[in-house]
Each structure stands twice: as C-alpha cells, then as structure tokens.
Motif scaffolding. Sequence first.
Motif, PDB file in Angstrom:
ATOM      1  N   GLY A 243       4.855   5.611  -4.951  1.00 13.84           N
ATOM      2  CA  GLY A 243       5.379   5.337  -6.284  1.00 13.84           C
ATOM      3  C   GLY A 243       6.726   4.649  -6.244  1.00 13.84           C
ATOM      4  N   GLN A 244       6.886   3.695  -5.336  1.00 18.48           N
ATOM      5  CA  GLN A 244       8.143   2.959  -5.199  1.00 18.48           C
ATOM      6  C   GLN A 244       8.101   1.697  -6.053  1.00 18.48           C
ATOM      7  N   GLY A 245       8.754   1.747  -7.202  1.00 14.43           N
ATOM      8  CA  GLY A 245       8.787   0.588  -8.083  1.00 14.43           C
ATOM      9  C   GLY A 245       7.531   0.397  -8.897  1.00 14.43           C
ATOM     10  N   VAL A 246       6.619   1.346  -8.796  1.00 12.87           N
ATOM     11  CA  VAL A 246       5.336   1.266  -9.495  1.00 12.87           C
ATOM     12  C   VAL A 246       4.764   2.678  -9.591  1.00 12.87           C
ATOM     13  N   ALA A 247       3.876   2.905 -10.559  1.00  5.66           N
ATOM     14  CA  ALA A 247       3.246   4.226 -10.658  1.00  5.66           C
ATOM     15  C   ALA A 247       2.360   4.476  -9.444  1.00  5.66           C
ATOM     16  N   LYS A 248       2.313   5.731  -8.992  1.00  4.34           N
ATOM     17  CA  LYS A 248       1.465   6.069  -7.850  1.00  4.34           C
ATOM     18  C   LYS A 248       0.005   5.757  -8.177  1.00  4.34           C
ATOM     19  N   ASP A 249      -0.673   5.147  -7.209  1.00  2.00           N
ATOM     20  CA  ASP A 249      -2.079   4.779  -7.409  1.00  2.00           C
ATOM     21  C   ASP A 249      -2.720   4.686  -6.030  1.00  2.00           C
ATOM     22  N   HIS A 250      -3.375   5.768  -5.618  1.00  2.00           N
ATOM     23  CA  HIS A 250      -3.926   5.815  -4.257  1.00  2.00           C
ATOM     24  C   HIS A 250      -5.105   4.860  -4.073  1.00  2.00           C
ATOM     25  N   ALA A 251      -5.869   4.633  -5.121  1.00  4.89           N
ATOM     26  CA  ALA A 251      -6.976   3.676  -5.017  1.00  4.89           C
ATOM     27  C   ALA A 251      -6.433   2.269  -4.788  1.00  4.89           C
ATOM     28  N   GLU A 252      -5.376   1.923  -5.494  1.00  8.44           N
ATOM     29  CA  GLU A 252      -4.758   0.605  -5.315  1.00  8.44           C
ATOM     30  C   GLU A 252      -4.118   0.513  -3.935  1.00  8.44           C
ATOM     31  N   ALA A 253      -3.575   1.640  -3.468  1.00  6.02           N
ATOM     32  CA  ALA A 253      -2.998   1.668  -2.118  1.00  6.02           C
ATOM     33  C   ALA A 253      -4.065   1.355  -1.073  1.00  6.02           C
TER      34      ALA A 253
ATOM     35  N   GLY B 169       0.819  -1.206   0.000  1.00  9.76           N
ATOM     36  CA  GLY B 169       0.000   0.000   0.000  1.00  9.76           C
ATOM     37  C   GLY B 169       0.852   1.253   0.000  1.00  9.76           C
ATOM     38  N   PHE B 170       1.912   1.268   0.835  1.00  7.59           N
ATOM     39  CA  PHE B 170       2.805   2.429   0.885  1.00  7.59           C
ATOM     40  C   PHE B 170       3.546   2.612  -0.438  1.00  7.59           C
ATOM     41  N   MET B 171       3.894   1.494  -1.075  1.00  9.90           N
ATOM     42  CA  MET B 171       4.601   1.580  -2.358  1.00  9.90           C
ATOM     43  C   MET B 171       3.727   2.251  -3.416  1.00  9.90           C
TER      44      MET B 171
ATOM     45  N   LYS C 292      -6.782  -0.306  -1.480  1.00  7.14           N
ATOM     46  CA  LYS C 292      -7.150  -1.724  -1.628  1.00  7.14           C
ATOM     47  C   LYS C 292      -6.242  -2.619  -0.779  1.00  7.14           C
ATOM     48  N   TRP C 293      -4.934  -2.394  -0.858  1.00 10.36           N
ATOM     49  CA  TRP C 293      -4.000  -3.251  -0.134  1.00 10.36           C
ATOM     50  C   TRP C 293      -3.940  -2.914   1.351  1.00 10.36           C
ATOM     51  N   LEU C 294      -4.089  -1.636   1.675  1.00  9.15           N
ATOM     52  CA  LEU C 294      -4.142  -1.265   3.092  1.00  9.15           C
ATOM     53  C   LEU C 294      -5.351  -1.895   3.762  1.00  9.15           C
ATOM     54  N   ARG C 295      -6.468  -1.941   3.042  1.00  7.73           N
ATOM     55  CA  ARG C 295      -7.677  -2.540   3.615  1.00  7.73           C
ATOM     56  C   ARG C 295      -7.477  -4.034   3.873  1.00  7.73           C
ATOM     57  N   LYS C 296      -6.800  -4.710   2.935  1.00 14.15           N
ATOM     58  CA  LYS C 296      -6.545  -6.144   3.120  1.00 14.15           C
ATOM     59  C   LYS C 296      -5.724  -6.382   4.388  1.00 14.15           C
ATOM     60  N   ALA C 297      -4.707  -5.535   4.586  1.00 18.66           N
ATOM     61  CA  ALA C 297      -3.885  -5.664   5.783  1.00 18.66           C
ATOM     62  C   ALA C 297      -4.663  -5.259   7.032  1.00 18.66           C
ATOM     63  N   ALA C 298      -5.446  -4.200   6.922  1.00 16.97           N
ATOM     64  CA  ALA C 298      -6.242  -3.715   8.059  1.00 16.97           C
ATOM     65  C   ALA C 298      -7.242  -4.769   8.515  1.00 16.97           C
ATOM     66  N   ASP C 299      -7.807  -5.482   7.559  1.00 20.87           N
ATOM     67  CA  ASP C 299      -8.763  -6.542   7.902  1.00 20.87           C
ATOM     68  C   ASP C 299      -8.091  -7.699   8.632  1.00 20.87           C
ATOM     69  N   GLN C 300      -6.766  -7.742   8.570  1.00 19.28           N
ATOM     70  CA  GLN C 300      -6.014  -8.762   9.311  1.00 19.28           C
ATOM     71  C   GLN C 300      -5.410  -8.185  10.594  1.00 19.28           C
ATOM     72  N   ASN C 301      -5.979  -7.054  11.036  1.00 14.11           N
ATOM     73  CA  ASN C 301      -5.573  -6.402  12.282  1.00 14.11           C
ATOM     74  C   ASN C 301      -4.141  -5.894  12.263  1.00 14.11           C
ATOM     75  N   ASN C 302      -3.696  -5.412  11.118  1.00 16.10           N
ATOM     76  CA  ASN C 302      -2.414  -4.726  11.047  1.00 16.10           C
ATOM     77  C   ASN C 302      -2.656  -3.262  11.433  1.00 16.10           C
ATOM     78  N   ALA C 303      -2.131  -2.875  12.603  1.00 20.03           N
ATOM     79  CA  ALA C 303      -2.440  -1.547  13.159  1.00 20.03           C
ATOM     80  C   ALA C 303      -1.936  -0.413  12.275  1.00 20.03           C
ATOM     81  N   GLU C 304      -0.767  -0.593  11.679  1.00 21.27           N
ATOM     82  CA  GLU C 304      -0.225   0.455  10.821  1.00 21.27           C
ATOM     83  C   GLU C 304      -1.114   0.670   9.601  1.00 21.27           C
ATOM     84  N   ALA C 305      -1.602  -0.429   9.031  1.00 18.11           N
ATOM     85  CA  ALA C 305      -2.505  -0.328   7.884  1.00 18.11           C
ATOM     86  C   ALA C 305      -3.825   0.318   8.292  1.00 18.11           C
ATOM     87  N   GLN C 306      -4.331  -0.033   9.464  1.00 18.22           N
ATOM     88  CA  GLN C 306      -5.580   0.549   9.947  1.00 18.22           C
ATOM     89  C   GLN C 306      -5.440   2.055  10.124  1.00 18.22           C
ATOM     90  N   TYR C 307      -4.320   2.477  10.701  1.00 23.64           N
ATOM     91  CA  TYR C 307      -4.092   3.908  10.893  1.00 23.64           C
ATOM     92  C   TYR C 307      -4.042   4.636   9.559  1.00 23.64           C
TER      93      TYR C 307
END
Length: 224
Positions: free
Chosen positions: A57-67, A51-53, A69-84
């Motif tokens: 734009g680290q190694g990929v074009a910036k895409d906040h919607a895609e970010a 999500g941060f990548m 998407k992946w932050l939500r996947k991590a957040a749903d697994q109780n990753n506190a950093e992703a939730q924040y």
Amino acid sequence: MMNKHLASWGALILCALLFWGCGPTDPAQTKFQETKTKAEQGDAKAQCSLGFMYIDGQGVAKDHAEAVKWLRKAADQNNAEAQYNLGGAYASGSGVARDDAEALKWFRKAAELNNPDAQFNLGVAYAQGGTVPKDLAESVKWFLKAAEQNHGEAQSKLAYMYASGTGVMRDPIQAHAWWNVAASNGDPDALKNISTLEKEMAPQQMNQAVTLAHQISARLNPKK
C-alpha cells in the motif's frame, strides 16, 4: 478603476490555482506514479517494485491481485525477486488461488537464478516431500547453495544435515563450522547446537571446525 481591481483579483485567483495545482504532492504517490510509468513501459525491475507497492500500500491502496499481475510480468522477464515473491503468493494464496505446485515452479525458477530465499525453500520442499518426492540429497544441494550466499537459516539447516548424516555423510566438523557461521548471522539455536555437538568431538576436531568456520566466513564476507 473597477477594471483594474477585477484584473488584480483575477491575477490573485490565477496565482492561487497555480499554487495549489502545482504544489508538492505525496512523495509515496509520486514514487508510485513514476514506478508505474516505467512498469508500463516494460521495465522488469519497476514491475517488481510496483508489485511490492500494491502489497504494502505504498502510494496506492493495497491490492494483492494487482500485485500478482505485476509480479508475474516481471517474473516472465526472468526477474528472480519477482519469481520468488510470485511463488510466495501461490504458496499463501495471496491475490491468487493457493497452488503449491505453481509456487514450487516459481521458487525453482528463482532458485536457478540464484535467489537464496528460493533455494532455501526448495531445500525445505525436498526435505519434507509432498509437492515433490522427498529427496534429502537434493535438499542438501539447495541448502548449500543458499548457505553459500550467507542465508542464515540455510546455514543452520545444512549444519543439521551434516550433524545427523541426513542426505549427506555425517560430518561433525562441517556441522560445527556451519552452525558457527549461522550463529554469526543471528541463529538463536546455533550455539546450543554447537555445545551439544562438542560433547562428542575431540579437541583437534573442534579446532578444525573453528578454522573451517573462519575460512567460510572470510569467503562469504570478503573485506572490501
């Protein structure tokens, strides 16, 4: 002889193709691909990093919607950093429609998993009211939790609450001590606030405050 020459040229071409096809690639793209592979396998930490990548734009074009998407996947697994950070996306409307209530929901989840930035944000939310009913005691509670994790802004806010008696019994000694700790964490206004506070404090109170500040700092920064 012609066949030997053709064979030699063929070998050179093959070597060149192998060189260009298997040579070193962009390290950022390599890291992105490695992280994405792990993320697709369900690794929550990798999903958060991915999500941060996309955000940076680290190694990929910036895409906040895609970010998101992946932050939500991590957040749903109780990753506190992703939730924040998912809460931050909803708060700013980055990659998703702005939604203060949804932002607060994710900040709360992260805060309950002890993320200090999320705890600070909850403290601010309860101090201001709006998305949640104004509750100064609840604000102090979350500022204290973040302050105990060496969050400088939370320490300064907590000091102000003690100095003004907002949401807590007024206590200049606690205020002085927490501003002292905040100053060591780079708060630009802490020393000025301490100077103002000292005008109404007795020498004994100031000594107690300094002692308390040392105790807090020792607790928060134990020697290894």
